[in-house]
Design a protein around this motif. Structure first.
Motif, PDB file in Angstrom:
ATOM      1  N   HIS A  79       0.298  -1.511   0.190  1.00 48.46           N
ATOM      2  CA  HIS A  79      -0.180   0.139   0.050  1.00 48.46           C
ATOM      3  C   HIS A  79       1.009   1.089   0.068  1.00 48.46           C
ATOM      4  CE1 HIS A  79      -2.940   3.019   0.872  1.00 48.46           C
ATOM      5  NE2 HIS A  79      -2.333   3.191   1.764  1.00 48.46           N
ATOM      6  N   ASP A  81       0.163   5.635  -0.701  1.00 48.84           N
ATOM      7  CA  ASP A  81      -0.438   7.157  -0.105  1.00 48.84           C
ATOM      8  C   ASP A  81      -0.655   7.416  -1.127  1.00 48.84           C
ATOM      9  OD1 ASP A  81      -0.926   6.473   2.352  1.00 48.84           O
ATOM     10  OD2 ASP A  81       0.731   7.361   3.529  1.00 48.84           O
ATOM     11  N   ASP A  82       0.247   7.445  -2.575  1.00 49.95           N
ATOM     12  CA  ASP A  82       0.325   8.633  -3.745  1.00 49.95           C
ATOM     13  C   ASP A  82       0.837   7.430  -4.613  1.00 49.95           C
ATOM     14  OD1 ASP A  82       1.200   9.630  -5.691  1.00 49.95           O
ATOM     15  OD2 ASP A  82       1.470  11.413  -4.536  1.00 49.95           O
ATOM     16  N   HIS A 125      -2.965   1.405  -4.146  1.00 48.20           N
ATOM     17  CA  HIS A 125      -3.448   2.772  -3.139  1.00 48.20           C
ATOM     18  C   HIS A 125      -4.724   1.591  -2.884  1.00 48.20           C
ATOM     19  CE1 HIS A 125      -4.723   6.089  -1.051  1.00 48.20           C
ATOM     20  NE2 HIS A 125      -6.230   5.416  -0.701  1.00 48.20           N
TER      21      HIS A 125
END
Length: 135
Positions: A79, A81-82, A125
């Motif tokens: 994962h 975030d961006d 994401h």
């Protein structure tokens, strides 16, 4: 039965070179090092992410079977975030696209690259990851 990822193992011909590349990518130093009988670095390990997952880089000589001629196999998705910024950084460091950015559904976007050592790295994401982490 399966409780969580304990260690992610990647392989490289030159572990020191791979260690430098991953240190640049991750922004942290490997915390564990082991040399082989010939004195060459045989294994390094990082702790990364929200759960401090172990990421180990192993000298390809110790792989359980000979390397395939092309990257492939199971893809573990980390994962991020961006996603776009992560893909930009991976490309800047020399990673090559394996699978393009793909929308999988609301809150789920994936992509994957191959690192300079032939390992596939999945990034995504993942809203579910965030929901579980926050709960």
């Amino acid at each position: 039965m399966l409780k969580g990822v304990a260690t992610v193992s990647l392989f490289a011909e030159d572990v020191d070179q791979a260690k430098a590349w991953y240190t640049e990518l991750l922004g942290v130093e490997a915390y564990f090092h082991r040399s082989g009988p010939d004195g060459r670095t045989a294994y390094v390990e990082f702790r990364i992410g929200d759960r401090q997952t172990e990421l180990g880089i192993i000298d390809r000589r110790y792989a359980p079977r000979p390397a395939a001629p092309e990257a492939g196999g199971a893809i573990l998705y980390w994962h991020v975030d961006d996603l776009d910024a992560t893909l930009d950084k991976l490309r800047e460091l020399g990673a090559k696209e394996y699978e393009a950015r793909t929308e999988r559904g609301p809150g789920f976007v994936t992509a994957s690259v191959t690192d300079p050592f032939g390992n596939v790295i999945g990034v995504m994401h993942n809203q579910h990851y965030l929901d579980v982490l926050g709960g």
